[in-house]
Design a protein around this motif. Structure first.
Motif, mmCIF file in Angstrom:
data_model
loop_
_atom_site.group_PDB
_atom_site.id
_atom_site.type_symbol
_atom_site.label_atom_id
_atom_site.label_comp_id
_atom_site.label_asym_id
_atom_site.label_seq_id
_atom_site.Cartn_x
_atom_site.Cartn_y
_atom_site.Cartn_z
ATOM 1 N N PRO A 190 0.812 -1.200 0.000
ATOM 2 C CA PRO A 190 0.000 0.000 0.000
ATOM 3 C C PRO A 190 0.851 1.257 0.000
ATOM 4 N N ALA A 191 0.483 2.228 -0.854
ATOM 5 C CA ALA A 191 1.327 3.404 -1.043
ATOM 6 C C ALA A 191 1.337 4.306 0.172
ATOM 7 N N GLU A 192 0.245 4.350 0.944
ATOM 8 C CA GLU A 192 0.160 5.332 2.002
ATOM 9 C C GLU A 192 0.804 4.867 3.306
ATOM 10 N N VAL A 193 1.306 3.625 3.385
ATOM 11 C CA VAL A 193 1.943 3.116 4.590
ATOM 12 C C VAL A 193 3.375 3.612 4.649
ATOM 13 N N ALA A 194 3.732 4.249 5.745
ATOM 14 C CA ALA A 194 5.074 4.800 5.894
ATOM 15 C C ALA A 194 6.113 3.672 5.968
ATOM 16 N N TRP A 195 7.328 4.009 5.570
ATOM 17 C CA TRP A 195 8.376 2.990 5.508
ATOM 18 C C TRP A 195 8.643 2.370 6.868
ATOM 19 N N TYR A 196 8.566 3.181 7.942
ATOM 20 C CA TYR A 196 8.876 2.641 9.257
ATOM 21 C C TYR A 196 7.777 1.698 9.752
ATOM 22 N N VAL A 197 6.551 1.865 9.248
ATOM 23 C CA VAL A 197 5.480 0.925 9.608
ATOM 24 C C VAL A 197 5.755 -0.431 8.967
ATOM 25 N N ARG A 198 6.308 -0.415 7.761
ATOM 26 C CA ARG A 198 6.609 -1.670 7.073
ATOM 27 C C ARG A 198 7.731 -2.451 7.760
ATOM 28 N N LEU A 199 8.474 -1.804 8.629
ATOM 29 C CA LEU A 199 9.521 -2.500 9.378
ATOM 30 C C LEU A 199 8.964 -3.272 10.565
ATOM 31 N N LEU A 200 7.687 -3.066 10.891
ATOM 32 C CA LEU A 200 7.104 -3.668 12.088
ATOM 33 C C LEU A 200 7.234 -5.187 12.128
ATOM 34 N N PRO A 201 6.969 -5.926 11.028
ATOM 35 C CA PRO A 201 7.131 -7.385 11.104
ATOM 36 C C PRO A 201 8.544 -7.816 11.494
ATOM 37 N N PHE A 202 9.542 -7.095 10.975
ATOM 38 C CA PHE A 202 10.928 -7.444 11.297
ATOM 39 C C PHE A 202 11.250 -7.100 12.753
ATOM 40 N N VAL A 203 10.680 -5.999 13.244
ATOM 41 C CA VAL A 203 10.881 -5.630 14.652
ATOM 42 C C VAL A 203 10.294 -6.701 15.564
ATOM 43 N N VAL A 204 9.125 -7.235 15.188
ATOM 44 C CA VAL A 204 8.501 -8.290 15.986
ATOM 45 C C VAL A 204 9.388 -9.540 16.004
ATOM 46 N N LEU A 205 9.958 -9.876 14.843
ATOM 47 C CA LEU A 205 10.850 -11.042 14.792
ATOM 48 C C LEU A 205 12.063 -10.857 15.697
ATOM 49 N N VAL A 206 12.682 -9.701 15.613
ATOM 50 C CA VAL A 206 13.857 -9.442 16.451
ATOM 51 C C VAL A 206 13.467 -9.457 17.924
ATOM 52 N N GLY A 207 12.291 -8.875 18.220
ATOM 53 C CA GLY A 207 11.826 -8.887 19.606
ATOM 54 C C GLY A 207 11.618 -10.290 20.130
ATOM 55 N N GLY A 208 11.096 -11.173 19.279
ATOM 56 C CA GLY A 208 10.925 -12.565 19.683
ATOM 57 C C GLY A 208 12.240 -13.240 19.998
ATOM 58 N N LEU A 209 13.243 -13.010 19.163
ATOM 59 C CA LEU A 209 14.561 -13.602 19.406
ATOM 60 C C LEU A 209 15.165 -13.089 20.709
ATOM 61 N N VAL A 210 15.019 -11.793 20.964
ATOM 62 C CA VAL A 210 15.573 -11.221 22.198
ATOM 63 C C VAL A 210 14.899 -11.840 23.417
ATOM 64 N N VAL A 211 13.567 -11.944 23.357
ATOM 65 C CA VAL A 211 12.842 -12.526 24.488
ATOM 66 C C VAL A 211 13.249 -13.988 24.700
#
Length: 364
Positions: A12-33
């Motif tokens: 989607p064009a209107e989604v900011a680039w940093y919002v698109r990073l959210l899935p990767f942030v969740v993955l990294v957060g899972g590994l840290v936990v």
């Protein structure tokens, strides 16, 4: 506002680039936990959520990448804690793999929907160009600009209308509004514009143009079912700029009065008498043509009630006379841009009604 697709696969064009990073942030957060907590705690939910988040936010390739990364991350954690061979570990990995496949399926469903939306928008844009073509930027010593802004971003076109036409009697313009929304409003707007274009070329007097439009509207209403007739209601203002003259003639058919701008002063061109462009049982009487001075440097601004009835958070209407007073007019396109920006500041966001605007400036 609806989700807008940029034409790429599912992104989607209107989604900011940093919002698109959210899935990767969740993955990294899972590994840290996983690596910072005792063995009995697991972050499998993180690895399941990440692909589902990616489906509406990323393209097909991005969704697949997040899904594979989630599977790989969970596999690494299970191997590190020696749980990969156990039944619970295998069940966990199978669940995450299944979620990743479902996320890809969701991404494809959303992309199919977006493709249909793009197709519908292309049709709507074609209808808009046919019903409301871009006016000429300049006719003789007159500069012209028009803007249309729908209240709903998905709609793009509604019942507001404008037209500019060169005729043997001068440049003639119309800005109007028909009752209703959707295709019915577009149908009524098309009728009003068609009757105006025909009469503008054939009728020498501006009042006769209004009379022709009224008769055309009433003929169409007579063909309608009884329950539909009251829905056919329109307001409009007609303007005529004689070639080589320094005046403008106006016929107001129940519409918000245009504004005359010159040297920072803004005045409403109030009609001596309002006419009517309505259905049977209403109207009648002569149409009054008012003449106003329009020397070099003057601008006529015509707009629909989507501008004048725009409300702020406290319910106060937008007042273009007060808001534009003292502001430099600039060229018509610049004036319309300034006005629309100011309306959005006043409302704090999108407006509740469509807006059609037309500005004509006499150069000097």
């Amino acid at each position: 506002m609806g989700r807008v697709d940029d034409g790429r696969s599912g992104a989607p064009a209107e989604v900011a680039w940093y919002v698109r990073l959210l899935p990767f942030v969740v993955l990294v957060g899972g590994l840290v936990v996983d690596f910072l907590t005792p063995t009995q705690y697991t972050s499998a939910s993180f690895y399941s959520v990440a692909p589902v988040l990616a489906a509406p936010l990323l393209s097909l390739n991005g969704t697949m990448l997040v899904g594979l990364a989630a599977i790989a991350a969970d596999t690494a954690v299970l191997y590190h804690f020696d749980r990969l061979r156990g039944l619970s570990g295998m069940s966990e990995l199978l669940t995450i793999s299944l979620v990743a496949v479902v996320a890809v399926f969701i991404n494809r469903v959303l992309e199919a929907r977006n493709a249909r939306l793009r197709s519908a928008r292309s049709v709507t844009a074609a209808v808009q160009r046919a019903v409301l073509p871009e006016p000429p930027a300049r006719v003789a010593d007159l500069r012209i600009a028009a803007r249309y802004e729908a209240a709903e971003a998905e709609a793009e076109i509604g019942g507001d209308l404008y037209a500019v036409q060169e005729t043997p009697y001068g440049l003639r313009c119309i800005v109007g509004d028909v009752r209703g929304k959707g295709l019915d409003a577009v149908e009524a707007a098309t009728l009003v514009l068609g009757s105006f274009r025909m009469a503008a070329d054939e009728q020498a007097a501006l009042s006769d143009v209004a009379g022709h439009m009224l008769r055309a509207l009433r003929r169409e209403v007579a063909r309608r079912e009884e329950g539909e007739r009251l829905e056919w209601f329109a307001t409009a203002v007609l303007a005529e700029f004689p070639y080589g003259g320094d005046e403008v003639r106006l016929v107001n058919l129940g519409h918000p009065p245009p504004l005359l701008l010159r040297r920072g002063a803004v005045n409403a061109a109030e009609p001596s008498e309002y006419g009517l462009l309505v259905v049977e049982g209403l109207g009648g009487g002569d149409t009054v043509v008012d003449t106003f001075p329009f020397p070099a440097g003057s601008t006529l601004l015509m707009c629909t009630d989507g501008v004048t009835e725009a409300r702020d958070a406290r319910g106060r209407f937008y007042d273009p006379v007060a808001r534009l007073a003292g502001a430099g007019c600039g060229r018509p396109a610049e004036l319309l841009g300034v006005l629309l920006d100011d309306v959005h500041r006043h409302t704090g966001g999108p407006t509740e009604d469509d807006m059609a605007l037309l500005a004509v400036m006499r150069e000097g």
